[in-house]
Design a protein around this motif. Sequence first.
Motif, PDB file in Angstrom:
ATOM      1  N   GLY A 349      -2.268  -5.463 -24.236  1.00  8.28           N
ATOM      2  CA  GLY A 349      -2.736  -6.760 -24.254  1.00  8.28           C
ATOM      3  C   GLY A 349      -3.855  -6.783 -23.179  1.00  8.28           C
ATOM      4  N   THR A 350      -3.448  -6.115 -22.123  1.00  7.87           N
ATOM      5  CA  THR A 350      -4.545  -6.005 -20.728  1.00  7.87           C
ATOM      6  C   THR A 350      -5.735  -5.126 -21.325  1.00  7.87           C
ATOM      7  OG1 THR A 350      -2.759  -6.132 -19.381  1.00  7.87           O
ATOM      8  CG2 THR A 350      -5.070  -5.097 -18.468  1.00  7.87           C
ATOM      9  N   VAL A 351      -5.560  -4.143 -22.198  1.00  8.54           N
ATOM     10  CA  VAL A 351      -6.661  -3.413 -22.487  1.00  8.54           C
ATOM     11  C   VAL A 351      -7.428  -4.070 -23.433  1.00  8.54           C
ATOM     12  CG1 VAL A 351      -7.025  -1.308 -23.963  1.00  8.54           C
ATOM     13  CG2 VAL A 351      -5.423  -1.105 -22.138  1.00  8.54           C
ATOM     14  N   LEU A 352      -6.904  -4.736 -24.449  1.00  4.72           N
ATOM     15  CA  LEU A 352      -7.632  -5.512 -25.597  1.00  4.72           C
ATOM     16  C   LEU A 352      -8.553  -6.752 -24.731  1.00  4.72           C
ATOM     17  CD1 LEU A 352      -5.173  -6.095 -28.084  1.00  4.72           C
ATOM     18  CD2 LEU A 352      -6.992  -4.352 -28.379  1.00  4.72           C
ATOM     19  N   ILE A 353      -7.851  -7.447 -23.651  1.00  2.00           N
ATOM     20  CA  ILE A 353      -8.682  -8.398 -22.848  1.00  2.00           C
ATOM     21  C   ILE A 353      -9.882  -7.865 -22.446  1.00  2.00           C
ATOM     22  CG2 ILE A 353      -8.476  -9.925 -21.112  1.00  2.00           C
ATOM     23  CD1 ILE A 353      -5.699 -10.497 -21.991  1.00  2.00           C
ATOM     24  N   ARG A 354      -9.723  -6.501 -21.509  1.00  3.49           N
ATOM     25  CA  ARG A 354     -10.896  -5.853 -20.882  1.00  3.49           C
ATOM     26  C   ARG A 354     -12.018  -5.475 -21.930  1.00  3.49           C
ATOM     27  NH1 ARG A 354      -9.375  -2.157 -16.108  1.00  3.49           N
ATOM     28  NH2 ARG A 354     -11.561  -2.491 -15.869  1.00  3.49           N
ATOM     29  N   MET A 355     -11.566  -4.738 -23.071  1.00  2.00           N
ATOM     30  CA  MET A 355     -12.338  -4.507 -24.014  1.00  2.00           C
ATOM     31  C   MET A 355     -13.131  -5.760 -24.724  1.00  2.00           C
ATOM     32  SD  MET A 355     -10.410  -1.445 -25.895  1.00  2.00           S
ATOM     33  CE  MET A 355     -11.851  -0.632 -26.610  1.00  2.00           C
ATOM     34  N   GLU A 356     -12.481  -6.792 -24.913  1.00  2.00           N
ATOM     35  CA  GLU A 356     -13.039  -7.943 -25.412  1.00  2.00           C
ATOM     36  C   GLU A 356     -14.256  -8.570 -24.462  1.00  2.00           C
ATOM     37  OE1 GLU A 356     -13.550 -10.732 -28.407  1.00  2.00           O
ATOM     38  OE2 GLU A 356     -11.934  -9.222 -28.355  1.00  2.00           O
ATOM     39  N   ASP A 357     -13.871  -8.314 -23.308  1.00  2.00           N
ATOM     40  CA  ASP A 357     -15.125  -8.877 -22.290  1.00  2.00           C
ATOM     41  C   ASP A 357     -16.388  -7.837 -21.922  1.00  2.00           C
ATOM     42  OD1 ASP A 357     -13.315 -11.049 -21.788  1.00  2.00           O
ATOM     43  OD2 ASP A 357     -12.398 -10.279 -20.087  1.00  2.00           O
ATOM     44  N   ARG A 358     -16.002  -6.631 -22.737  1.00  2.00           N
ATOM     45  CA  ARG A 358     -17.314  -6.055 -22.292  1.00  2.00           C
ATOM     46  C   ARG A 358     -18.606  -6.454 -23.005  1.00  2.00           C
ATOM     47  NH1 ARG A 358     -14.979   0.106 -22.937  1.00  2.00           N
ATOM     48  NH2 ARG A 358     -13.763   0.110 -21.294  1.00  2.00           N
TER      49      ARG A 358
END
Length: 358
Positions: A349-358
């Motif tokens: 979930g953390t990885v997806l949020i960070r990749m979404e914010d790129r």
Amino acid sequence: MPRRVLIGYFTRELMSRIALCVLILVSLMEILALLEQTTTILERHLGVRGILLYATLRLPLLLGTALPLSTQVGALLLLTAMTTSSEIAILRAAGLATPRLLALMLPATLVTGLFSAVLADQVTPRAELALAEWWNATTPDNQTPDGHAFWFRSGDTLVSVGSIGHAGRQAQRIDLYQRDAAGMLVSATHADSADYTDGQWHLRRARVVRLSPTHADTVPPVDMPWQTTLSPRGLVRLSIDTPPLSLGTMLGSLYGRIPASQPPSAYRTAFLERLLLPLFFVVMLSLALPVVYIPPRTGTRSMIPVYCLAAGLLFVLFQGVLRALGNAGTLPALLAIAPGIGIFALGVGTVLIRMEDR
């Protein structure tokens, strides 16, 4: 596009890829198993029929082993293909966020997880027990049948069996250690063999030693009945090192209604793991989601699918280590099963949020 259409599309596509991955993995494992056992099967003069029967009875266990990894690989294949062909970009432009994408793939994943749970609970234990019975019954008379010794507990009695034969209807080198309610040893019985006839076990040349605080009484060797509810099939089950068990058998072993060969911690851990098995599949699915962020220009050269697959294998390994600690009683059952699922779910979930914010 109606939601049910998208759910139907993702369910159909994901299930087809899972089925393909399962077919490949199970075929490879079946081939490896047959390469190991075909010579022995032919030496027992069981022929092609024996080879086919062995492969059939092993199939449920191999299928249950392959399903979790096949779920992740199937999701990786589907999402990578959709990403590189710009289908995911089109869905995003239509307002489909990553959490909704996960929700669209959940039905197929949960169905697969529930199927795996039912398979592990109802089919695999029966198939493995039937395989063990057949294997033991077909052992030539000039060979030692199932030569490894094993221990189990039946009520207040500890039992050691040297070997079994004839599909569990005969046993060699039987030792019975009877304890009282306080756990103190009150008698020991040593028999050369035991056989199951007319629905009753009979000990042959049994030597009984009765203990008291001041002395021990020895009874000369004699044939005697063995007062136990244990059946030949139950004896075969107990002889398997790590037998697949149903939830009912686990509960019966925990509460002393069924003879048990493993510590209570192992049954509690296996029981909780079986209940949470569908969540295991959901985590495997979520570990494949980062591939939707593959840059369009990178395409199939991206290393993200490799990282996702590595994370899935790490999750399986991590769960295996925690499960082993739970089986040994080092960790409570809940801490042996739930943390791995929670940690990897939060991590992806953390990885997806960070990749979404790129």
